[in-house]
Design a protein around this motif. Structure first.
Motif, PDB file in Angstrom:
ATOM      1  N   GLN A 405       0.886  -1.170   0.070  1.00 53.94           N
ATOM      2  CA  GLN A 405       0.125   0.036   0.282  1.00 53.94           C
ATOM      3  C   GLN A 405       0.906   1.341  -0.005  1.00 53.94           C
ATOM      4  O   GLN A 405       0.523   2.005  -0.740  1.00 53.94           O
ATOM      5  CB  GLN A 405      -0.848  -0.029   1.177  1.00 53.94           C
ATOM      6  CG  GLN A 405      -2.162  -1.097   1.132  1.00 53.94           C
ATOM      7  CD  GLN A 405      -2.907  -1.045   2.451  1.00 53.94           C
ATOM      8  OE1 GLN A 405      -2.736  -0.111   3.214  1.00 53.94           O
ATOM      9  NE2 GLN A 405      -3.470  -2.496   2.735  1.00 53.94           N
ATOM     10  N   SER A 483      -7.266  -1.598   3.218  1.00 51.80           N
ATOM     11  CA  SER A 483      -7.730  -3.131   3.117  1.00 51.80           C
ATOM     12  C   SER A 483      -8.403  -3.570   4.469  1.00 51.80           C
ATOM     13  O   SER A 483      -8.886  -4.460   4.713  1.00 51.80           O
ATOM     14  CB  SER A 483      -6.313  -3.908   3.382  1.00 51.80           C
ATOM     15  OG  SER A 483      -5.544  -3.443   4.432  1.00 51.80           O
ATOM     16  N   THR A 503     -13.043   0.467  -0.513  1.00 54.21           N
ATOM     17  CA  THR A 503     -13.001  -1.028  -0.737  1.00 54.21           C
ATOM     18  C   THR A 503     -14.487  -1.726  -0.348  1.00 54.21           C
ATOM     19  O   THR A 503     -14.759  -1.410   0.913  1.00 54.21           O
ATOM     20  CB  THR A 503     -11.782  -1.822   0.093  1.00 54.21           C
ATOM     21  OG1 THR A 503     -10.668  -1.317  -0.410  1.00 54.21           O
ATOM     22  CG2 THR A 503     -11.923  -3.076  -0.323  1.00 54.21           C
ATOM     23  N   TYR A 635     -10.006  -7.154  -4.104  1.00 52.58           N
ATOM     24  CA  TYR A 635      -8.703  -6.309  -4.708  1.00 52.58           C
ATOM     25  C   TYR A 635      -8.256  -6.678  -5.944  1.00 52.58           C
ATOM     26  O   TYR A 635      -8.548  -8.129  -6.422  1.00 52.58           O
ATOM     27  CB  TYR A 635      -7.551  -6.350  -3.866  1.00 52.58           C
ATOM     28  CG  TYR A 635      -6.953  -7.824  -3.502  1.00 52.58           C
ATOM     29  CD1 TYR A 635      -6.480  -8.766  -4.142  1.00 52.58           C
ATOM     30  CD2 TYR A 635      -7.214  -8.047  -2.048  1.00 52.58           C
ATOM     31  CE1 TYR A 635      -6.192  -9.928  -3.720  1.00 52.58           C
ATOM     32  CE2 TYR A 635      -6.955  -9.478  -1.622  1.00 52.58           C
ATOM     33  CZ  TYR A 635      -6.608 -10.468  -2.505  1.00 52.58           C
ATOM     34  OH  TYR A 635      -6.137 -11.439  -2.072  1.00 52.58           O
ATOM     35  N   SER A 636      -7.638  -5.856  -7.053  1.00 47.45           N
ATOM     36  CA  SER A 636      -7.337  -6.183  -8.364  1.00 47.45           C
ATOM     37  C   SER A 636      -6.002  -6.710  -8.490  1.00 47.45           C
ATOM     38  O   SER A 636      -5.279  -6.756  -7.289  1.00 47.45           O
ATOM     39  CB  SER A 636      -7.691  -5.040  -9.119  1.00 47.45           C
ATOM     40  OG  SER A 636      -7.318  -5.231 -10.426  1.00 47.45           O
ATOM     41  N   ARG A 663      -0.704  -7.154  -4.009  1.00 48.90           N
ATOM     42  CA  ARG A 663      -1.927  -7.057  -3.673  1.00 48.90           C
ATOM     43  C   ARG A 663      -2.133  -5.707  -2.906  1.00 48.90           C
ATOM     44  O   ARG A 663      -1.249  -5.428  -2.044  1.00 48.90           O
ATOM     45  CB  ARG A 663      -2.511  -8.224  -2.946  1.00 48.90           C
ATOM     46  CG  ARG A 663      -2.644  -9.376  -3.519  1.00 48.90           C
ATOM     47  CD  ARG A 663      -3.088 -10.713  -2.627  1.00 48.90           C
ATOM     48  NE  ARG A 663      -2.932 -12.009  -3.333  1.00 48.90           N
ATOM     49  CZ  ARG A 663      -3.310 -13.147  -2.630  1.00 48.90           C
ATOM     50  NH1 ARG A 663      -3.638 -13.186  -1.514  1.00 48.90           N
ATOM     51  NH2 ARG A 663      -3.349 -14.157  -3.540  1.00 48.90           N
ATOM     52  N   TRP A 664      -3.219  -4.872  -3.182  1.00 50.28           N
ATOM     53  CA  TRP A 664      -3.671  -3.721  -2.367  1.00 50.28           C
ATOM     54  C   TRP A 664      -2.826  -2.432  -2.902  1.00 50.28           C
ATOM     55  O   TRP A 664      -3.338  -1.563  -2.447  1.00 50.28           O
ATOM     56  CB  TRP A 664      -3.544  -4.002  -1.199  1.00 50.28           C
ATOM     57  CG  TRP A 664      -4.326  -4.799  -0.584  1.00 50.28           C
ATOM     58  CD1 TRP A 664      -4.242  -5.928   0.239  1.00 50.28           C
ATOM     59  CD2 TRP A 664      -5.830  -4.780  -0.380  1.00 50.28           C
ATOM     60  NE1 TRP A 664      -5.265  -6.629   0.806  1.00 50.28           N
ATOM     61  CE2 TRP A 664      -6.385  -5.743   0.371  1.00 50.28           C
ATOM     62  CE3 TRP A 664      -6.831  -3.965  -0.950  1.00 50.28           C
ATOM     63  CZ2 TRP A 664      -7.596  -6.025   0.583  1.00 50.28           C
ATOM     64  CZ3 TRP A 664      -8.318  -4.163  -0.685  1.00 50.28           C
ATOM     65  CH2 TRP A 664      -8.704  -5.195  -0.011  1.00 50.28           C
ATOM     66  N   GLU A 667      -5.179  -0.423  -5.081  1.00 51.20           N
ATOM     67  CA  GLU A 667      -6.157   0.499  -4.543  1.00 51.20           C
ATOM     68  C   GLU A 667      -5.699   1.513  -3.725  1.00 51.20           C
ATOM     69  O   GLU A 667      -6.464   2.597  -3.370  1.00 51.20           O
ATOM     70  CB  GLU A 667      -6.741  -0.600  -3.495  1.00 51.20           C
ATOM     71  CG  GLU A 667      -7.674  -1.787  -3.911  1.00 51.20           C
ATOM     72  CD  GLU A 667      -6.920  -2.830  -4.871  1.00 51.20           C
ATOM     73  OE1 GLU A 667      -5.805  -3.025  -4.859  1.00 51.20           O
ATOM     74  OE2 GLU A 667      -7.748  -3.457  -5.780  1.00 51.20           O
ATOM     75  N   ALA A 706      -7.628   0.467 -10.492  1.00 52.81           N
ATOM     76  CA  ALA A 706      -8.286  -0.844  -9.886  1.00 52.81           C
ATOM     77  C   ALA A 706      -9.749  -1.044 -10.346  1.00 52.81           C
ATOM     78  O   ALA A 706     -10.231  -2.109 -10.883  1.00 52.81           O
ATOM     79  CB  ALA A 706      -8.177  -1.001  -8.400  1.00 52.81           C
ATOM     80  N   SER A 725     -15.598  -5.712  -6.906  1.00 47.56           N
ATOM     81  CA  SER A 725     -14.862  -6.877  -6.386  1.00 47.56           C
ATOM     82  C   SER A 725     -14.378  -7.611  -7.846  1.00 47.56           C
ATOM     83  O   SER A 725     -14.799  -7.427  -8.950  1.00 47.56           O
ATOM     84  CB  SER A 725     -15.990  -7.628  -5.735  1.00 47.56           C
ATOM     85  OG  SER A 725     -16.267  -6.856  -4.482  1.00 47.56           O
TER      86      SER A 725
END
Length: 745
Positions: A405, A483, A503, A635-636, A663-664, A667, A706, A725
């Motif tokens: 992040q 997250s 999110t 998450y994308s 991941r994240w 975002e 994302a 999602s």
């Protein structure tokens, strides 16, 4: 107000359903129209609750007693069917917001308005008590504000003082913070005086925005209610008659409280005394007399609330069309889009264009800039700088998530500062709270001390967010957790005024699963293996049973928390001849046990579960049985996306960090982009306050890397969950990205 789902009925008890007004664990509330065109709010109770004889009796009593009331401040019941498979009850539709929405969104009411509120609610309770009944849950959420006055709603737990409680033995029925001390002390039967205590709490909250016994853990609130005096800053500034009425209701001894009739008389008398009533401008006003005349002007409500009532009334006359499938992707537009750079220009940044200028403070304060020229070819202008805080787990168990992040946020800051047309620069200041609640408070305070702080991204974990978010709210500083699951935070609405959720919360975890099984695999028979070791999954299993894919059928098969043997549950599930299996649980290893049992039984149809299972431990424990499993996730994975924005972001991330985005990361990148859009909408100047940034955030729609980010344009400011999602699938022993759920075919 939301569109009807495809599976919602079109008609119920002679009422045409128009839209969804809300939904919860007990059921759904619809906007409906009677045969003569009258709008009503129609509450439908889930069938599983109706199987409880005590509950059905309580519901029958609610419908009966509410029909007997004549006071205009009580919402009348217009029709009901307590014998239906899913009992329903229709009441007059009130387009106004609740008192909770009003105070949380627009601040406390004027003393004049609170006096009007108290007098009219006391009139309502007078009729309730004279009928030999007790409401038992008087609170801001159960009070709607109409143009002519308040409406007290929700008599689902009302009862006669002498009757046996329709709840489990020892249960305390009511809401901590509004529950009378005698109820909190013993859980005993409620009495009219209990309603008066709750009303005193309501009026104190309406006048000051504060609860007399605070917020937080319900047990702590109940303890303060019993053992401590009310603490309401600002109460001393109220007119003496109103202050006396509130403090009288808050007496610990029920005998020391006024009756509802006495309170109504005293508040009406207070308004009639010259010089004691205060008008909507908060100044002393000529005395006004409260009446229940139909032509009473709506000057008791703030103008912002009047506009909200008008807007909701208009929306009720033009409800959204029913959904016929997954919501079509919308094309959001960034506010002041003409000033915003293209996505290609944002992401087309090179390593030579940025320079680290400072490292100091609570973490690493980074100002990423480039050598830009003016239109005249001169030196770079001196632009105002805004600081974005990052609070997250940069060490500890959640280090990978926190670092991803922060990297995404850093990259977004660099992208902004690389713009040739930027009107301001950004700095990023980080604090490592390790994901721990003990460090989160210190982290929030340090970030709030940073000059020019405009917003904060994070925290990473739920534990840290629970303690940090209220501190940012008190400072009117926007906080954007990337997250941390909003539904797990358990925060009160009063602490969420600047909380910007980007999110999808866990309550929407079934959305991608339903879309996949309905529109991609098109199954009509589904079996849910519910892991009772997973907290919160009972509601998920129930949702899948009551809203099955393809409007088909769903069965639920529980597995006890004390066993690792999924064989019996899987056998029972397969006996129903399902076309798909959903594992409703959170444990990767227990999900693997379910996968092995299905493989042993020879089931090869769609097998679906949720993001919490998508861990290496699942692949290792399930082995070949993991192949083909599908996961819904919030998450994308931009490196696997075909969009130009995702490809550009991936290239920039690889160039800077030498690896594909974790991941994240995307975002967090989008969270910074949303903050930038808010600053841009305000002109980017040095005088922009965090509160202004927060206010504009919720009015934006942002086309992120994302996903699209947009918010409901009502007092809740919630994230619109449609198309937010994603789906993944195990292929060749790895988790492979399928795409955003509405784009998978």
């Amino acid at each position: 107000m939301r569109a009807l789902y495809a599976q919602d009925p079109g008609e119920l008890g002679g009422h045409r359903l128009l839209a969804r007004l809300g939904a919860g664990g007990m059921g759904v509330v619809y906007l409906a129209r009677t045969a003569d065109g009258t709008l009503v709010a129609l509450k439908v109770i889930r069938a599983e609750y109706a199987t409880d004889r005590a509950f059905r009796e309580r519901f029958r009593r609610e419908a009966w007693l509410a029909r007997e009331f004549t006071c205009r401040w009580l919402v009348p019941v217009t029709a009901a069917d307590a014998e239906a498979r899913e009992p329903w009850l229709a009441t007059a539709f009130v387009p106004g917001p609740s008192l909770a929405e009003t105070v949380d969104g627009h601040g406390p009411l004027t003393p004049y308005a609170v006096t009007a509120l108290g007098a009219r609610l006391a009139e309502a309770l007078t009729e309730v008590h004279e009928a030999g009944l007790v409401h038992r849950d008087v609170k801001p959420g159960n009070i709607l504000l109409a143009l002519d006055g308040p409406r007290l709603i929700d008599f689902g737990i009302a009862q006669s003082p002498g009757l046996t409680a329709l709840t489990e033995p020892g249960a305390i029925v009511g809401t901590p913070g509004y529950l009378a001390p005698e109820q909190a002390r013993t859980g005993g039967e409620a009495a009219p005086a209990s309603d008066l205590f709750a009303l005193g709490c309501v009026l104190a909250y309406a006048a000051t925005g504060q609860r007399p016994f605070g917020f937080g853990d319900p047990a702590a609130v109940l303890y303060r209610t019993v053992h401590e005096e009310p603490d309401v800053p600002g109460l001393d500034g109220l007119p003496p008659p109103l202050r006396t009425a509130i403090t009288g209701c808050l007496a610990k001894d029920p005998a020391g409280r006024p009756t509802a009739a006495e309170l109504a008389r005293s508040l009406r008398a207070a308004d009639q005394e010259p010089g004691t009533a205060t008008g909507p401008d908060h100044q002393t006003a000529p005395a006004r007399q409260f009446t229940t005349a139909p032509d009473r002007p709506a000057d008791w409500l703030p103008s912002a609330v009047l506009r909200l009532v008008a807007d909701r009334s208009a929306r009720a006359l033009d409800p959204p069309p029913r959904q016929t499938g997954p919501a079509a992707p919308q094309e959001p537009t960034v506010v002041d889009a003409g000033r915003a750079p293209s996505r290609r220009r944002i992401l087309a940044i090179g390593g030579s264009a940025v320079a680290v200028l400072a490292a100091a403070g609570t973490g690493t304060a980074i100002l990423l800039t480039n050598h830009q020229e003016t239109k005249q070819g001169g030196a770079a202008q001196n632009l105002p700088a805004h600081v974005i805080g990052f609070q997250g787990a940069l060490t500890g168990d959640q280090k990978k998530v926190g670092l991803a992040q922060e990297r995404g946020a850093r990259l977004a800051v660099a992208a902004h500062n690389a713009r040739k047309d930027t009107r301001f620069r950004l700095a990023l200041t980080s604090y490592d709270d390790r994901g721990e609640a003990g460090r989160a408070t210190d982290g929030a305070r340090r970030l709030l001390a940073e000059p020019s702080l405009c917003a904060v991204i994070g925290p990473t974990t739920v534990a840290a967010a629970r303690v940090a978010v209220p501190l940012y709210g008190e400072a009117s500083t926007p906080v954007l957790p990337v997250s941390a699951d909003y539904d797990a935070l358990g925060l009160s609405s009063a602490t969420e005024r600047t909380l910007c959720v980007t999110t999808a919360p866990s309550r929407y975890r079934t959305t991608p699963v339903l879309a996949y099984l309905t529109w991609v695999r098109k199954v009509e028979r589904t079996a849910v293996v519910q892991d009772q070791a997973a907290a919160g999954m009972a509601e998920t299993a129930r949702d899948l049973r009551e809203t099955p894919p393809s409007e088909g059928t769903s069965t639920v098969h529980p597995v006890a928390s004390g066993t690792d043997d999924f064989g019996p549950a899987v056998a029972a599930a397969l006996a129903a001849h399902p076309e798909a299996i959903v594992y409703a649980g959170t444990s990767p290893t227990r999900a693997a046990a379910c996968a092995r049992a299905l493989a042993t039984a020879g089931f090869t149809g769609p097998r679906v579960t949720f993001e919490s299972v998508m861990r290496p431990a699942f692949l290792e424990a399930a082995g070949e049985a993991a192949e083909g499993w599908v996961f819904g996730a919030p998450y994308s994975e931009p490196q696997s996306s075909d969009s130009k924005a995702a490809k550009a972001f991936t290239a920039a991330y690889r160039d800077r960090y030498g690896a594909p985005p974790a991941r994240w990361a995307a975002e967090a990148y989008d969270a910074v982009g949303l903050i930038v859009a808010s600053l841009d909408a305000h002109g980017g100047g040095a005088g922009i306050t965090p509160g202004q940034v927060a206010e504009r955030l919720f009015k934006l729609t942002y086309d992120g890397v994302a996903k699209p980010i947009r918010f409901t344009q009502d007092i809740t400011h919630g994230l619109t969950p449609e198309n937010t999602s994603f789906l993944y699938q195990v292929k060749d022993g790895k988790f492979r990205f399928l795409g955003r759920y509405d784009q998978v075919s």
